[in-house]
Motif scaffolding. Structure first.
Motif, PDB file in Angstrom:
ATOM      1  N   VAL A  93      21.985 119.404  -5.476  1.00  0.00           N
ATOM      2  CA  VAL A  93      23.082 120.203  -6.032  1.00  0.00           C
ATOM      3  C   VAL A  93      24.245 120.296  -5.044  1.00  0.00           C
ATOM      4  CG1 VAL A  93      23.755 122.523  -6.773  1.00  0.00           C
ATOM      5  CG2 VAL A  93      21.624 121.524  -7.594  1.00  0.00           C
ATOM      6  N   LEU A  94      23.944 120.564  -3.777  1.00  0.00           N
ATOM      7  CA  LEU A  94      25.007 120.678  -2.772  1.00  0.00           C
ATOM      8  C   LEU A  94      25.728 119.354  -2.567  1.00  0.00           C
ATOM      9  CD1 LEU A  94      23.403 122.977  -0.060  1.00  0.00           C
ATOM     10  CD2 LEU A  94      25.169 123.568  -1.731  1.00  0.00           C
ATOM     11  N   HIS A  95      24.989 118.270  -2.586  1.00  0.00           N
ATOM     12  CA  HIS A  95      25.595 116.938  -2.436  1.00  0.00           C
ATOM     13  C   HIS A  95      26.627 116.721  -3.542  1.00  0.00           C
ATOM     14  CE1 HIS A  95      25.847 112.678  -1.436  1.00  0.00           C
ATOM     15  NE2 HIS A  95      25.689 112.419  -2.717  1.00  0.00           N
ATOM     16  N   SER A  96      26.259 117.042  -4.763  1.00  0.00           N
ATOM     17  CA  SER A  96      27.160 116.872  -5.897  1.00  0.00           C
ATOM     18  C   SER A  96      28.399 117.764  -5.758  1.00  0.00           C
ATOM     19  CB  SER A  96      26.416 117.197  -7.189  1.00  0.00           C
ATOM     20  OG  SER A  96      27.288 117.169  -8.282  1.00  0.00           O
ATOM     21  N   ARG A  97      28.179 119.033  -5.442  1.00  0.00           N
ATOM     22  CA  ARG A  97      29.315 119.964  -5.322  1.00  0.00           C
ATOM     23  C   ARG A  97      30.196 119.641  -4.117  1.00  0.00           C
ATOM     24  NH1 ARG A  97      27.598 125.851  -7.538  1.00  0.00           N
ATOM     25  NH2 ARG A  97      26.738 125.066  -9.488  1.00  0.00           N
ATOM     26  N   TYR A  98      29.578 119.238  -3.030  1.00  0.00           N
ATOM     27  CA  TYR A  98      30.343 118.887  -1.830  1.00  0.00           C
ATOM     28  C   TYR A  98      31.242 117.681  -2.110  1.00  0.00           C
ATOM     29  CZ  TYR A  98      31.356 117.797   3.060  1.00  0.00           C
ATOM     30  OH  TYR A  98      31.988 117.535   4.237  1.00  0.00           O
ATOM     31  N   ASN A  99      30.672 116.680  -2.778  1.00  0.00           N
ATOM     32  CA  ASN A  99      31.467 115.489  -3.090  1.00  0.00           C
ATOM     33  C   ASN A  99      32.611 115.817  -4.031  1.00  0.00           C
ATOM     34  OD1 ASN A  99      30.000 113.834  -1.436  1.00  0.00           O
ATOM     35  ND2 ASN A  99      28.747 112.984  -3.079  1.00  0.00           N
ATOM     36  N   ARG A 100      32.355 116.684  -5.017  1.00  0.00           N
ATOM     37  CA  ARG A 100      33.443 117.073  -5.924  1.00  0.00           C
ATOM     38  C   ARG A 100      34.543 117.821  -5.184  1.00  0.00           C
ATOM     39  NH1 ARG A 100      30.579 120.304 -10.047  1.00  0.00           N
ATOM     40  NH2 ARG A 100      28.701 119.108  -9.871  1.00  0.00           N
ATOM     41  N   ALA A 101      34.174 118.621  -4.221  1.00  0.00           N
ATOM     42  CA  ALA A 101      35.157 119.416  -3.485  1.00  0.00           C
ATOM     43  C   ALA A 101      35.896 118.608  -2.428  1.00  0.00           C
ATOM     44  CB  ALA A 101      34.464 120.604  -2.820  1.00  0.00           C
ATOM     45  N   HIS A 102      35.265 117.540  -1.907  1.00  0.00           N
ATOM     46  CA  HIS A 102      35.845 116.842  -0.767  1.00  0.00           C
ATOM     47  C   HIS A 102      36.178 115.368  -0.994  1.00  0.00           C
ATOM     48  CE1 HIS A 102      33.904 120.345   1.075  1.00  0.00           C
ATOM     49  NE2 HIS A 102      34.911 120.283   1.915  1.00  0.00           N
ATOM     50  N   ASP A 103      35.679 114.764  -2.050  1.00  0.00           N
ATOM     51  CA  ASP A 103      35.896 113.332  -2.261  1.00  0.00           C
ATOM     52  C   ASP A 103      36.850 113.120  -3.417  1.00  0.00           C
ATOM     53  OD1 ASP A 103      35.725 110.594  -2.178  1.00  0.00           O
ATOM     54  OD2 ASP A 103      33.876 110.509  -3.331  1.00  0.00           O
ATOM     55  N   HIS A 104      37.900 112.385  -3.157  1.00  0.00           N
ATOM     56  CA  HIS A 104      38.880 112.080  -4.195  1.00  0.00           C
ATOM     57  C   HIS A 104      38.988 110.583  -4.380  1.00  0.00           C
ATOM     58  CE1 HIS A 104      39.968 116.261  -4.283  1.00  0.00           C
ATOM     59  NE2 HIS A 104      40.097 116.239  -2.978  1.00  0.00           N
TER      60      HIS A 104
END
Length: 136
Positions: A93-104
């Motif tokens: 879950v954190l991997h998914s949310r972290y990528n959404r917040a930081h990866d463009h």
């Protein structure tokens, strides 16, 4: 990792300091890629009782900076298995949310792009010179 990790158990779960040390060390290693993005993690162990085989429960709540807390739960026959399952869910879950917040996708999002130099040209396609119908 500077995140504070707190481990709690109900009166039916035994493990004391050994369990707390293991969980803290394992989470520090497992969540290290999230760096200072996480501000805190709480782990709760309990036993549901009722005679069910999978009566050990682990709930892990993580607090990402500036975001809503994330909580996952896993039931298992042992405390170790309950923790391992909950940790695996949390990392996913954190991997998914972290990528959404930081990866463009390798570039700035549209919200962070500079304005166009010539606003009148936004959406105008250049003529490629190809006169073939349906192509170009």
């Amino acid at each position: 990792m500077l995140v504070q990790i707190q481990v709690n158990t109900d009166h039916n779960v035994h493990g004391g300091e050994r369990l707390a040390t293991f969980v803290t060390t394992d989470l520090e290693e497992g969540l290290s890629r999230f760096g200072t993005w996480l501000t805190g993690v709480e782990v709760h162990f309990s036993e549901d009782g009722g005679g069910k085989p999978e009566d050990k429960k682990c709930v892990i709540e993580a607090r990402p900076s500036g975001k809503q807390p994330v909580a996952v739960t896993h039931h298992a026959t042992t405390v170790d298995d309950a923790f391992a399952g909950a940790k695996q869910k949390l990392v996913r879950v954190l991997h998914s949310r972290y990528n959404r917040a930081h990866d463009h996708k390798g570039s700035d999002s549209i919200r962070h792009m500079p304005p166009p130099e010539d606003p009148d040209q936004v959406g105008v396609l250049e003529d490629s010179g190809d006169t073939t119908p349906g192509i170009g």
